[in-house]
Write a protein that holds these residues in place. Structure first.
Motif, PDB file in Angstrom:
ATOM      1  N   ILE A 132       7.708   3.783  -2.520  1.00 51.66           N
ATOM      2  CA  ILE A 132       7.752   2.646  -3.445  1.00 51.66           C
ATOM      3  C   ILE A 132       8.146   1.370  -2.708  1.00 51.66           C
ATOM      4  O   ILE A 132       7.525   0.320  -2.886  1.00 51.66           O
ATOM      5  CB  ILE A 132       8.726   2.935  -4.612  1.00 51.66           C
ATOM      6  N   ARG A 133       9.160   1.454  -1.844  1.00 54.83           N
ATOM      7  CA  ARG A 133       9.601   0.274  -1.084  1.00 54.83           C
ATOM      8  C   ARG A 133       8.498  -0.226  -0.154  1.00 54.83           C
ATOM      9  O   ARG A 133       8.276  -1.426  -0.022  1.00 54.83           O
ATOM     10  CB  ARG A 133      10.859   0.576  -0.283  1.00 54.83           C
ATOM     11  N   LEU A 134       7.799   0.706   0.506  1.00 54.57           N
ATOM     12  CA  LEU A 134       6.727   0.304   1.414  1.00 54.57           C
ATOM     13  C   LEU A 134       5.561  -0.319   0.656  1.00 54.57           C
ATOM     14  O   LEU A 134       4.974  -1.306   1.118  1.00 54.57           O
ATOM     15  CB  LEU A 134       6.253   1.495   2.253  1.00 54.57           C
ATOM     16  N   LEU A 135       5.230   0.240  -0.490  1.00 53.42           N
ATOM     17  CA  LEU A 135       4.148  -0.342  -1.306  1.00 53.42           C
ATOM     18  C   LEU A 135       4.520  -1.747  -1.765  1.00 53.42           C
ATOM     19  O   LEU A 135       3.679  -2.657  -1.754  1.00 53.42           O
ATOM     20  CB  LEU A 135       3.841   0.541  -2.517  1.00 53.42           C
ATOM     21  N   ASP A 136       5.776  -1.923  -2.154  1.00 52.48           N
ATOM     22  CA  ASP A 136       6.243  -3.246  -2.576  1.00 52.48           C
ATOM     23  C   ASP A 136       6.193  -4.230  -1.410  1.00 52.48           C
ATOM     24  O   ASP A 136       5.701  -5.351  -1.549  1.00 52.48           O
ATOM     25  CB  ASP A 136       7.664  -3.140  -3.140  1.00 52.48           C
ATOM     26  N   SER A 137       6.673  -3.808  -0.244  1.00 54.16           N
ATOM     27  CA  SER A 137       6.635  -4.672   0.950  1.00 54.16           C
ATOM     28  C   SER A 137       5.198  -5.022   1.322  1.00 54.16           C
ATOM     29  O   SER A 137       4.900  -6.150   1.693  1.00 54.16           O
ATOM     30  CB  SER A 137       7.295  -3.977   2.144  1.00 54.16           C
ATOM     31  N   TYR A 138       4.323  -4.028   1.217  1.00 54.73           N
ATOM     32  CA  TYR A 138       2.920  -4.240   1.544  1.00 54.73           C
ATOM     33  C   TYR A 138       2.314  -5.315   0.643  1.00 54.73           C
ATOM     34  O   TYR A 138       1.670  -6.250   1.127  1.00 54.73           O
ATOM     35  CB  TYR A 138       2.136  -2.932   1.402  1.00 54.73           C
ATOM     36  N   SER A 139       2.538  -5.184  -0.656  1.00 57.34           N
ATOM     37  CA  SER A 139       1.936  -6.152  -1.581  1.00 57.34           C
ATOM     38  C   SER A 139       2.530  -7.545  -1.409  1.00 57.34           C
ATOM     39  O   SER A 139       1.817  -8.538  -1.512  1.00 57.34           O
ATOM     40  CB  SER A 139       2.044  -5.676  -3.022  1.00 57.34           C
ATOM     41  N   ARG A 140       3.837  -7.631  -1.112  1.00 55.42           N
ATOM     42  CA  ARG A 140       4.442  -8.946  -0.888  1.00 55.42           C
ATOM     43  C   ARG A 140       3.933  -9.586   0.400  1.00 55.42           C
ATOM     44  O   ARG A 140       3.718 -10.783   0.457  1.00 55.42           O
ATOM     45  CB  ARG A 140       5.966  -8.845  -0.842  1.00 55.42           C
ATOM     46  N   SER A 141       3.723  -8.785   1.426  1.00 49.80           N
ATOM     47  CA  SER A 141       3.296  -9.322   2.725  1.00 49.80           C
ATOM     48  C   SER A 141       1.808  -9.638   2.791  1.00 49.80           C
ATOM     49  O   SER A 141       1.407 -10.627   3.403  1.00 49.80           O
ATOM     50  CB  SER A 141       3.628  -8.333   3.842  1.00 49.80           C
ATOM     51  N   SER A 142       0.999  -8.784   2.203  1.00 46.20           N
ATOM     52  CA  SER A 142      -0.448  -8.974   2.308  1.00 46.20           C
ATOM     53  C   SER A 142      -1.029  -9.802   1.166  1.00 46.20           C
ATOM     54  O   SER A 142      -2.129 -10.319   1.285  1.00 46.20           O
ATOM     55  CB  SER A 142      -1.148  -7.614   2.361  1.00 46.20           C
ATOM     56  N   GLY A 143      -0.296  -9.869   0.064  1.00 47.94           N
ATOM     57  CA  GLY A 143      -0.793 -10.622  -1.080  1.00 47.94           C
ATOM     58  C   GLY A 143      -1.607  -9.787  -2.051  1.00 47.94           C
ATOM     59  O   GLY A 143      -2.061 -10.276  -3.074  1.00 47.94           O
ATOM     60  N   TYR A 144      -1.818  -8.537  -1.743  1.00 48.09           N
ATOM     61  CA  TYR A 144      -2.528  -7.640  -2.660  1.00 48.09           C
ATOM     62  C   TYR A 144      -1.910  -6.244  -2.565  1.00 48.09           C
ATOM     63  O   TYR A 144      -1.388  -5.860  -1.523  1.00 48.09           O
ATOM     64  CB  TYR A 144      -4.031  -7.587  -2.365  1.00 48.09           C
ATOM     65  N   PRO A 145      -1.962  -5.487  -3.657  1.00 50.03           N
ATOM     66  CA  PRO A 145      -1.354  -4.148  -3.634  1.00 50.03           C
ATOM     67  C   PRO A 145      -2.221  -3.144  -2.880  1.00 50.03           C
ATOM     68  O   PRO A 145      -3.434  -3.316  -2.775  1.00 50.03           O
ATOM     69  CB  PRO A 145      -1.258  -3.778  -5.112  1.00 50.03           C
ATOM     70  N   LEU A 146      -1.563  -2.143  -2.359  1.00 49.49           N
ATOM     71  CA  LEU A 146      -2.259  -1.026  -1.732  1.00 49.49           C
ATOM     72  C   LEU A 146      -2.523  -0.019  -2.852  1.00 49.49           C
ATOM     73  O   LEU A 146      -1.627   0.721  -3.256  1.00 49.49           O
ATOM     74  CB  LEU A 146      -1.391  -0.410  -0.628  1.00 49.49           C
ATOM     75  N   ALA A 147      -3.732  -0.050  -3.402  1.00 51.34           N
ATOM     76  CA  ALA A 147      -4.071   0.771  -4.570  1.00 51.34           C
ATOM     77  C   ALA A 147      -3.851   2.250  -4.276  1.00 51.34           C
ATOM     78  O   ALA A 147      -4.073   2.716  -3.163  1.00 51.34           O
ATOM     79  CB  ALA A 147      -5.515   0.519  -4.969  1.00 51.34           C
ATOM     80  N   GLN A 148      -3.409   2.974  -5.290  1.00 48.66           N
ATOM     81  CA  GLN A 148      -3.153   4.403  -5.169  1.00 48.66           C
ATOM     82  C   GLN A 148      -4.073   5.140  -6.144  1.00 48.66           C
ATOM     83  O   GLN A 148      -4.130   4.807  -7.320  1.00 48.66           O
ATOM     84  CB  GLN A 148      -1.691   4.706  -5.500  1.00 48.66           C
ATOM     85  N   VAL A 149      -4.799   6.162  -5.641  1.00 53.99           N
ATOM     86  CA  VAL A 149      -5.757   6.867  -6.488  1.00 53.99           C
ATOM     87  C   VAL A 149      -5.127   7.974  -7.325  1.00 53.99           C
ATOM     88  O   VAL A 149      -5.747   8.481  -8.238  1.00 53.99           O
ATOM     89  CB  VAL A 149      -6.953   7.431  -5.678  1.00 53.99           C
ATOM     90  N   GLY A 150      -3.907   8.363  -7.019  1.00 59.66           N
ATOM     91  CA  GLY A 150      -3.188   9.318  -7.853  1.00 59.66           C
ATOM     92  C   GLY A 150      -3.353  10.778  -7.502  1.00 59.66           C
ATOM     93  O   GLY A 150      -3.003  11.645  -8.287  1.00 59.66           O
ATOM     94  N   ILE A 151      -3.883  11.088  -6.336  1.00 54.01           N
ATOM     95  CA  ILE A 151      -4.030  12.487  -5.929  1.00 54.01           C
ATOM     96  C   ILE A 151      -2.683  13.043  -5.478  1.00 54.01           C
ATOM     97  O   ILE A 151      -2.320  14.165  -5.793  1.00 54.01           O
ATOM     98  CB  ILE A 151      -5.103  12.631  -4.828  1.00 54.01           C
TER      99      ILE A 151
END
Length: 188
Positions: A132-151
């Protein structure tokens, strides 16, 4: 550098055996507390275990590497095992791949391989919090979320509020551990 090179660089002042003995003395004095592998090195090692049928392996490397670079700036991740950060980054990146890039059975098998290779439970609360922290950092840094497909979903546990956590661990003398517990929601 090996001992023979260091001996040559000393222009014969120290023999190869002296260099080795001194290296050993230094390691003993440091109690063998030397830097281990970085999260990036773990990522590279673990991605080598992936089958060759993955069509977007370069994307997997790119997203995993970026997340491990972001983890360096997150103070709360500093005290975690580097393999935990690497596994969380890979799982996030694996979840971002299009469904047709890597078949479901191979994704699940690869997650099992990662778990066996590291001895980590990929669904543990710590791994999930780091993801969760890495996904949040990713979206803040890149400007877009790293989509997750849910597998390989992030399983969010029912946690108490941040205020309740602060009250419970306020007695802790270690400020780093307080910050880590609050930020990763480890204290429930």
């Amino acid at each position: 550098m090996d001992a023979s090179l260091v001996s040559r660089l000393s222009r014969g002042v120290h023999s190869e055996e002296e260099i080795i003995a001194l290296e050993y003395e230094i390691l003993v004095a440091l109690q063998w507390k030397v830097n281990g592998p970085t999260p990036l090195q773990f990522v590279n090692y673990l991605l080598e275990l992936l089958s060759t049928s993955c069509q977007d392996k370069a994307l997997l490397y790119e997203h995993s590497h970026f997340q491990t670079e972001l983890s360096i700036g997150d103070y709360t991740l500093m005290s975690l095992r580097r393999s935990v950060i690497a596994v969380a980054a890979i799982l996030n990146s694996l979840e971002n791949l299009p469904k047709d890039s890597l078949p479901l059975n191979e994704r699940i098998r690869y997650a099992e391989v990662i778990s066996m290779a590291t001895g980590l439970d990929i669904f543990s609360p710590v791994i999930n919090s780091v993801r969760i922290r890495l996904l949040d950092s990713y979206s803040r840094s890149s400007g877009y979320p790293l989509a997750q497909v849910g597998i390989l979903p992030i399983i969010e546990s029912k946690q108490s509020t941040t205020q309740e956590k602060k009250a419970v661990i306020d007695k802790s003398p270690g400020c780093v551990m307080k910050e880590r517990a609050i930020s990763l929601e480890l204290n429930s």
